[in-house]
Design a protein around this motif. Structure first.
Motif, mmCIF file in Angstrom:
data_model
loop_
_atom_site.group_PDB
_atom_site.id
_atom_site.type_symbol
_atom_site.label_atom_id
_atom_site.label_comp_id
_atom_site.label_asym_id
_atom_site.label_seq_id
_atom_site.Cartn_x
_atom_site.Cartn_y
_atom_site.Cartn_z
ATOM 1 N N VAL A 3 7.027 -4.035 3.985
ATOM 2 C CA VAL A 3 5.986 -3.920 2.575
ATOM 3 C C VAL A 3 6.571 -4.986 1.616
ATOM 4 O O VAL A 3 7.692 -4.530 0.956
ATOM 5 C CB VAL A 3 5.548 -2.585 2.099
ATOM 6 N N ALA A 4 6.049 -6.045 1.278
ATOM 7 C CA ALA A 4 6.446 -6.734 -0.022
ATOM 8 C C ALA A 4 5.738 -6.201 -1.395
ATOM 9 O O ALA A 4 4.601 -6.127 -1.047
ATOM 10 C CB ALA A 4 6.154 -8.261 0.269
ATOM 11 N N LEU A 6 4.969 -7.156 -5.077
ATOM 12 C CA LEU A 6 5.071 -8.141 -6.129
ATOM 13 C C LEU A 6 4.670 -7.502 -7.225
ATOM 14 O O LEU A 6 3.822 -6.748 -7.480
ATOM 15 C CB LEU A 6 4.032 -9.257 -5.694
ATOM 16 N N HIS A 34 11.329 -5.599 -2.990
ATOM 17 C CA HIS A 34 10.809 -6.006 -4.344
ATOM 18 C C HIS A 34 11.759 -6.663 -4.953
ATOM 19 O O HIS A 34 12.886 -6.410 -5.324
ATOM 20 C CB HIS A 34 10.334 -4.728 -5.215
ATOM 21 N N ILE A 43 9.145 -14.563 -0.141
ATOM 22 C CA ILE A 43 8.120 -13.553 0.481
ATOM 23 C C ILE A 43 7.917 -14.103 1.798
ATOM 24 O O ILE A 43 7.988 -13.026 2.775
ATOM 25 C CB ILE A 43 6.914 -13.541 -0.426
ATOM 26 N N PRO A 48 6.183 -10.165 5.296
ATOM 27 C CA PRO A 48 5.768 -8.832 5.382
ATOM 28 C C PRO A 48 4.494 -8.586 6.107
ATOM 29 O O PRO A 48 3.820 -9.444 6.583
ATOM 30 C CB PRO A 48 5.300 -8.658 3.929
ATOM 31 N N LEU A 51 1.379 -5.905 1.748
ATOM 32 C CA LEU A 51 1.454 -6.373 0.386
ATOM 33 C C LEU A 51 1.087 -5.442 -0.721
ATOM 34 O O LEU A 51 -0.131 -4.692 -0.529
ATOM 35 C CB LEU A 51 0.354 -7.529 -0.045
ATOM 36 N N VAL A 53 0.650 -5.405 -4.899
ATOM 37 C CA VAL A 53 1.038 -5.897 -5.968
ATOM 38 C C VAL A 53 0.868 -5.129 -7.242
ATOM 39 O O VAL A 53 -0.058 -4.285 -7.153
ATOM 40 C CB VAL A 53 0.172 -6.905 -6.288
ATOM 41 N N TRP A 81 -2.143 -14.695 5.361
ATOM 42 C CA TRP A 81 -2.050 -13.131 5.226
ATOM 43 C C TRP A 81 -3.353 -12.761 5.517
ATOM 44 O O TRP A 81 -3.403 -11.592 5.470
ATOM 45 C CB TRP A 81 -1.476 -13.051 3.775
ATOM 46 N N GLY A 86 -3.325 -4.513 2.257
ATOM 47 C CA GLY A 86 -2.705 -4.496 0.802
ATOM 48 C C GLY A 86 -3.354 -3.666 -0.098
ATOM 49 O O GLY A 86 -4.173 -3.048 0.276
ATOM 50 N N TYR A 111 -6.645 -11.501 -3.125
ATOM 51 C CA TYR A 111 -6.803 -10.814 -1.472
ATOM 52 C C TYR A 111 -7.972 -11.185 -0.927
ATOM 53 O O TYR A 111 -7.794 -11.472 0.434
ATOM 54 C CB TYR A 111 -6.880 -9.432 -1.861
ATOM 55 N N VAL A 116 -6.695 -10.627 2.923
ATOM 56 C CA VAL A 116 -5.934 -9.425 2.718
ATOM 57 C C VAL A 116 -6.990 -8.316 2.737
ATOM 58 O O VAL A 116 -7.744 -8.021 1.944
ATOM 59 C CB VAL A 116 -4.818 -9.484 1.637
#
Length: 150
Positions: A3-4, A6, A34, A43, A48, A51, A53, A81, A86, A111, A116
């Protein structure tokens, strides 16, 4: 699952929430990453599977200046992506009316453009109501983790 996370922050609160989310997701068994100054290539190198954010809102419902370069890079490069799960945590102040959590709405639009899939409804943290946004996000983060496990 990788899991990224941001983040875009003006005064650091969104960064604090993102760091807290990273810790909570790691504790839940995810490979969470992170970096508040992440570049798009970092990234992409992380590759990932999902996601998250976390962003505050500034001005008239805009993203923080610190997040604009990454946001622009994502829009310009259009990473593959599509289909990734997300979610968005938006910080704002409800006293601003129509622009409340506008930064988060911009991420939701991004997204949609990227394909996403939002797996949980955007969390709106209201600065006029909370003094502990990190802990206020915990139940939502549990729901996000559960949605990722599917």
């Amino acid at each position: 699952m990788k899991v990224a996370i941001l983040s875009g922050s003006v005064y650091g609160t969104a960064e604090d929430v993102a760091r807290h989310a990273e810790r909570q997701l790691k504790a839940a068994g995810f490979d969470a990453w992170h970096d508040p100054r992440a570049q798009l290539q970092q990234i992409l190198d992380f590759a990932p599977d999902a996601l998250l954010v976390v962003t505050s809102t500034t001005g008239m419902g805009e993203l923080p200046d610190s997040f604009i370069p990454l946001y622009t890079a994502i829009r310009d490069r259009f990473p593959a992506w599509s289909g990734l799960p997300g979610a968005v945590i938006a910080l704002g102040d409800a006293s601003y009316g129509d622009t409340f959590c506008g930064g988060g709405e911009l991420i939701r639009e991004l997204y949609a453009e990227l394909g996403v899939r939002e797996v949980v409804e955007m969390l709106r943290l209201d600065a006029s109501e909370t003094v502990t946004p990190e802990s206020d996000a915990e139940p939502w983060l549990e729901a996000f983790a559960a949605a990722l496990r599917g």
